[in-house]
Design a protein around this motif. Structure first.
Motif, short mmCIF file in Angstrom:
data_model
loop_
_atom_site.label_atom_id
_atom_site.label_comp_id
_atom_site.label_asym_id
_atom_site.label_seq_id
_atom_site.Cartn_x
_atom_site.Cartn_y
_atom_site.Cartn_z
N ILE A 99 0.38 -1.45 -0.08
CA ILE A 99 0.05 -0.24 0.22
C ILE A 99 1.21 0.90 0.13
O ILE A 99 1.78 1.32 0.93
CB ILE A 99 -0.84 0.06 1.46
N ALA A 100 0.43 2.29 -0.91
CA ALA A 100 1.00 3.40 -0.90
C ALA A 100 -0.16 4.26 -0.20
O ALA A 100 -1.22 4.34 -0.51
CB ALA A 100 1.37 4.00 -2.52
N ALA A 101 0.27 5.45 1.22
CA ALA A 101 -0.12 6.85 1.30
C ALA A 101 0.41 7.61 1.41
O ALA A 101 1.64 7.65 1.80
CB ALA A 101 -1.14 6.16 2.27
N PRO A 102 -0.45 8.68 1.75
CA PRO A 102 -0.12 9.91 2.16
C PRO A 102 0.82 9.80 3.35
O PRO A 102 -0.21 9.77 4.51
CB PRO A 102 -0.53 11.38 2.16
N PRO A 103 1.59 10.69 3.79
CA PRO A 103 2.96 10.87 5.20
C PRO A 103 1.41 11.04 6.38
O PRO A 103 1.23 11.07 7.37
CB PRO A 103 3.58 11.51 5.10
N ASP A 104 1.07 12.35 5.81
CA ASP A 104 -0.25 13.40 6.52
C ASP A 104 -1.89 12.28 6.73
O ASP A 104 -1.90 11.91 8.57
CB ASP A 104 -1.24 14.38 5.89
N LEU A 105 -2.12 11.16 6.73
CA LEU A 105 -2.54 10.29 6.72
C LEU A 105 -2.65 8.87 7.17
O LEU A 105 -3.27 8.59 8.04
CB LEU A 105 -3.14 9.64 5.22
N GLY A 106 -0.77 9.10 7.13
CA GLY A 106 -0.40 7.51 7.44
C GLY A 106 -0.97 6.72 9.17
O GLY A 106 -1.23 6.00 9.67
N PRO A 107 -0.38 7.75 10.24
CA PRO A 107 -0.33 7.30 11.56
C PRO A 107 -1.15 7.28 12.05
O PRO A 107 -2.04 6.40 12.81
CB PRO A 107 0.90 9.20 12.03
N ASP A 108 -2.31 8.62 11.79
CA ASP A 108 -4.02 8.62 12.97
C ASP A 108 -4.95 7.88 11.72
O ASP A 108 -6.06 7.77 12.51
CB ASP A 108 -3.97 10.02 12.83
N HIS A 109 -4.74 7.51 10.72
CA HIS A 109 -6.02 6.86 10.16
C HIS A 109 -5.91 5.98 9.82
O HIS A 109 -6.96 5.15 9.18
CB HIS A 109 -6.70 8.74 8.85
N VAL A 110 -4.42 5.94 8.82
CA VAL A 110 -4.71 4.48 7.51
C VAL A 110 -3.45 3.41 8.61
O VAL A 110 -4.36 2.09 8.74
CB VAL A 110 -3.57 4.88 6.53
N ALA A 111 -3.08 3.73 9.79
CA ALA A 111 -2.31 2.77 10.48
C ALA A 111 -3.26 2.12 11.12
O ALA A 111 -2.94 0.50 11.77
CB ALA A 111 -1.32 3.11 11.53
N PRO A 112 -4.29 2.77 11.82
CA PRO A 112 -5.19 2.00 13.14
C PRO A 112 -6.01 0.42 12.43
O PRO A 112 -6.55 -0.33 12.67
CB PRO A 112 -5.94 2.95 13.35
N VAL A 113 -6.61 1.49 10.86
CA VAL A 113 -7.03 0.01 9.87
C VAL A 113 -6.09 -0.96 9.47
O VAL A 113 -6.84 -2.36 9.36
CB VAL A 113 -7.39 0.91 8.35
N VAL A 114 -5.15 -0.37 9.15
CA VAL A 114 -3.91 -1.38 8.69
C VAL A 114 -3.53 -2.71 10.37
O VAL A 114 -4.13 -4.22 10.20
CB VAL A 114 -2.66 -1.26 8.59
N ALA A 115 -3.67 -2.44 11.26
CA ALA A 115 -4.00 -2.99 12.40
C ALA A 115 -5.16 -3.51 12.81
O ALA A 115 -4.89 -4.93 12.28
CB ALA A 115 -3.63 -1.91 13.61
N ARG A 116 -6.37 -3.75 12.48
CA ARG A 116 -6.61 -4.41 12.29
C ARG A 116 -7.57 -5.16 11.28
O ARG A 116 -7.83 -6.00 11.97
CB ARG A 116 -8.85 -3.16 12.15
N PHE A 117 -6.78 -4.10 10.42
CA PHE A 117 -7.07 -5.89 9.48
C PHE A 117 -5.68 -6.75 9.39
O PHE A 117 -6.77 -7.55 9.54
CB PHE A 117 -7.01 -4.72 7.82
N LEU A 118 -5.27 -6.42 9.90
CA LEU A 118 -4.04 -7.77 10.43
C LEU A 118 -4.36 -8.52 11.18
O LEU A 118 -4.36 -9.73 11.60
CB LEU A 118 -2.15 -7.36 10.65
N ALA A 119 -5.09 -7.66 12.17
CA ALA A 119 -5.69 -8.66 13.31
C ALA A 119 -6.92 -9.54 12.69
O ALA A 119 -7.09 -11.14 12.83
CB ALA A 119 -6.32 -7.71 14.37
#
Length: 306
Positions: A99-119
């Motif tokens: 996945i490629a994503a903007p740095p401004d979205l990554g930590p607060d908005h994409v990372a939580p979804v990534v964590a849930r998806f992996l779980a």
């Protein structure tokens, strides 16, 4: 046409060998009887041996055919397992998701979804790359990108997954010191903190009713990272133009205050972009759906598209 494909004719040969009948084999393979015969003759010609003895009453393996059949004993299972392994990518979330994503979205908005998806998907691993560049999804082997600005790219599928309004805002200390601008044109006398990769350049657009104000600015600070500009604004450096997904929490906390509240600013659409293909991998479909649901429920990402 002559073929050098080492697999050509093998499934036809196995079907005839197992059924001892060209007609039954043709039915199993959903092919014409003549096509089955042609494939096997081509296989025998390529190998330089006779595999089957044919008569009007029966079909039997030659000695060479029996040896060939024995050597191919597990090939049908392997072909079936290979097919299952391939089709699993369409029916299950498996494999590596890049996945490629903007740095401004990554930590607060994409990372939580990534964590849930992996779980929720133990058979998936994720490679998340944060960049302001519009990566070449196909050339750089990305499964998915999250973008705000879009160019027309016919090889890609786009799905809008959210939208975020822009805010012009400053800290209470800055506004106490410099005063709040009463009109967009007043920004000419203020310290403006500018996102350097804003696609329409050093110009901020405000709209009110049928009135449009495109205000050129001379930035006191330019930066290609939204959270850094926000930090400067909170520290009193000036007025920043930021999307809600960056500045929303600071506005709710009161560390920055929106200005020119009777004017509207553009809404930034957010898209998931992935290569066009009839068979989109399940991991991509599932992640995009989870992302869209998370964004729709978020106060800073679920705005109506602008």
């Amino acid at each position: 046409m002559k073929t050098t494909d080492p697999l050509a004719g093998i499934m036809a040969f196995l079907a005839v060998a197992d059924r001892a009948s060209f007609t039954a084999a043709a039915e199993d393979l959903e092919m014409g009887r003549s096509a089955v015969g042609a494939q096997i003759r081509a296989l025998e010609a390529r190998l330089g041996v006779q595999l089957l003895q044919r008569s009007t009453r029966a079909v039997r393996l030659t000695e060479a055919g029996a040896a060939y059949r024995a050597a191919l004993a597990d090939i049908q299972d392997r072909v079936r397992h290979a097919g299952q392994a391939a089709t699993a990518f369409q029916t299950e979330a498996v494999g590596r998701l890049r996945i490629a994503a903007p740095p401004d979205l990554g930590p607060d908005h994409v990372a939580p979804v990534v964590a849930r998806f992996l779980a929720e998907n133990s058979a998936v691993s994720i490679d998340l790359q944060l960049s302001t560049d519009a990566v070449d999804l196909i050339g750089d082997s990305f499964d998915l990108a999250i973008r705000g600005a879009l160019a027309v790219e016919p090889r890609l599928v786009t799905r809008q997954i959210g939208a975020s309004p822009l805010f012009a805002c400053a800290s209470p200390s800055y506004l106490a010191r410099r005063g709040a601008p009463a009109t967009p044109q007043d920004l000419a006398t203020h310290a403006c903190l500018h996102f350097s990769e804003l696609r329409w350049g050093c110009k901020w657009r405000f709209e009110r009713d049928n009135e449009v104000a495109d205000v050129p600015i001379l930035p006191r600070l330019e930066c290609n990272n939204g959270p850094t500009l926000l930090a400067a604004a909170i520290a009193g450096a000036g007025i920043a133009l930021e999307p809600a997904f960056v500045v929303g929490p600071a506005i709710r906390a009161g560390t920055v205050v929106p200005i020119l509240a009777d004017w509207h600013l553009p809404v930034i659409p957010l898209h998931a972009v992935y290569p066009a293909n009839r068979n989109i991998a399940s991991k991509v479909r599932s992640f995009v759906t989870m992302l869209a649901t998370a964004f729709a429920d978020h106060p800073d990402l679920g705005a109506a598209p602008g």
